[in-house]
Write an enzyme that holds these catalytic residues in place. Structure first.
Site, mmCIF file in Angstrom:
data_model
loop_
_atom_site.group_PDB
_atom_site.id
_atom_site.type_symbol
_atom_site.label_atom_id
_atom_site.label_comp_id
_atom_site.label_asym_id
_atom_site.label_seq_id
_atom_site.Cartn_x
_atom_site.Cartn_y
_atom_site.Cartn_z
ATOM 1 N N GLU A 190 40.812 44.459 45.183
ATOM 2 C CA GLU A 190 41.458 43.664 46.210
ATOM 3 C C GLU A 190 42.457 44.560 46.926
ATOM 4 O O GLU A 190 43.544 44.813 46.406
ATOM 5 C CB GLU A 190 42.164 42.454 45.596
ATOM 6 C CG GLU A 190 41.223 41.388 45.084
ATOM 7 C CD GLU A 190 41.962 40.150 44.594
ATOM 8 O OE1 GLU A 190 41.415 39.056 44.729
ATOM 9 O OE2 GLU A 190 43.096 40.295 44.085
ATOM 10 N N GLU A 211 38.741 30.822 37.835
ATOM 11 C CA GLU A 211 38.534 32.260 38.014
ATOM 12 C C GLU A 211 39.381 33.013 36.993
ATOM 13 O O GLU A 211 40.591 32.807 36.903
ATOM 14 C CB GLU A 211 38.942 32.665 39.431
ATOM 15 C CG GLU A 211 38.889 34.151 39.717
ATOM 16 C CD GLU A 211 39.432 34.501 41.095
ATOM 17 O OE1 GLU A 211 39.243 35.653 41.526
ATOM 18 O OE2 GLU A 211 40.062 33.621 41.734
#
Length: 374
Positions: free
Chosen positions: A240, A157
């Site tokens: 996030e 990622e």
């Protein structure tokens, strides 16, 4: 012939004018695409399609508190984000918009997954809306995997932190800095237990930017955390949140993946051979490294990745920068030797220290492509 009264002729003229105007309006309404009504999603993993090509997802996985996102014509906004989680752990969620595939949910008409070596450019643009009463990052995620998978967790990622608010930090530890896409970034590397994570953190908030996703992919390949025969599976932009987050927004998002690039583009893989000549003495050594391009296309902006054996440390280098000083290192070209022509070579060297018996590194990779050793 009987003449109509003046007021009757006037009314008939007005009526004809109204009919013409209504016809024009009707034509415009027919020609214009219908506006998409905003869609609010509160289901844990609920999603909606926007622009006929991207997917907005709620993706609440780190809390049981309510979270809702509203998909708009061009992006989304976080309309409800209850609860909080400790800032030294994982965030509450990752509401985002994406191009590609995420847990079998693929955006309409996507080019992804696509093999990295077959992608010439992947232009993208993003515009964020921030808030001040929350703890969060504005995170752009790029997912890579050895297989063209459309489900589950990918191997690597890439996270681009456009903004960071509060006492949070990326996974792992900072391993240096880098210039990617013409901007300077702090670089963090680590693992969350499920996949490797390479994070690029902006020194100050970036609210909007247009860039090439492949700049970050190639940097990741050069650092040995992916390979050119892997696949780009998903490109995502969102947030996030750890605490609160209502009002955060992706105002607009675009992502295109162009495959079939021509030869000689920066970062292209190439067939290669590496010779590694050393002069060793107790406690120290020098290494002269020659990288030969045995392929048919020029390699621009070359980067050679390899791992120094345990106990070895670089103290200085010439004709390339070599970072970090031990372990998995990458030698990067300087301006004067950035191109390796087909059949040509470039050389660099470094001095270092060692403990115990001396050994040579192996596993050299030029822009992510494995090289043979001479």
């Amino acid at each position: 012939m009987r003449r109509l009264p003046h007021h009757t002729r006037a009314l008939r003229g007005l009526f004809a004018t109204l009919l013409t105007a209504l016809a024009v309006v009707a034509a415009l309404v027919t020609a214009a695409p219908p506006a998409q009504a905003d869609t609010t999603i509160c289901e844990q993993y609920g999603s909606a399609t926007i622009q006929g090509r991207y997917v907005v997802q709620n993706n609440r996985w780190g809390t049981s508190a309510t979270q809702c996102v509203t998909a708009t014509d061009t992006g989304f906004r976080l309309t409800q984000a209850d609860g909080s989680v400790p800032t030294d752990g994982a965030p509450k969620s990752y509401p985002s918009v994406f191009n590609g595939c995420h847990y079998t949910n693929c955006s309409p008409g996507t080019e992804l997954p696509a093999r990295i070596s077959g992608i010439s450019t992947a232009p993208s643009s993003i515009s964020y809306g921030f808030v001040g009463d929350a703890v969060y990052n504005a995170s752009y995620d790029i997912w890579l995997d050895p297989t063209p998978r459309t489900d589950g967790v990918n191997r690597t990622e890439i996270m681009i932190w456009f903004n960071k608010v509060g006492p949070i930090q990326p996974i792992g530890s900072q391993v240096g800095t880098a210039t990617v896409g013409g901007r300077s970034w702090q670089v963090w590397s680590g693992s969350n237990g499920s996949n490797d994570v390479l994070s690029f953190v902006a020194p100050s908030a970036i609210s909007s930017w247009s860039f090439d996703v492949m700049d970050f992919v190639r940097e990741t390949v050069a650092r040995g955390m992916a390979q050119n025969d892997w696949y780009l599976t998903s490109i995502q932009a969102g947030f996030e949140p750890w605490q609160n987050g209502a009002g955060l927004a992706v105002n607009s998002f675009s992502s295109t993946v162009n495959t079939g690039g021509g030869p000689g583009e920066p970062g292209d893989p190439a067939a290669c051979t590496v010779s590694y000549d050393t002069n060793v003495w107790p406690g120290g050594f020098t290494a002269n490294v020659t990288v030969r391009n045995t392929g048919s296309s020029a390699v621009d902006g070359w980067e050679l990745a390899f791992t120094l054996p345990s106990g070895q440390r670089v103290t200085n280098a010439w004709n390339a920068s070599v970072t970090p000083s031990s372990g998995a290192v990458t030698a990067r070209a300087v301006d004067s030797n950035a191109r390796i022509a087909p059949g040509g070579s470039q050389s660099f060297g470094f001095q270092g220290t060692h403990s115990g018996s001396f050994a040579r590194p192996d596993g050299f990779r030029l822009n992510g492509t494995a090289c043979t050793t001479a």
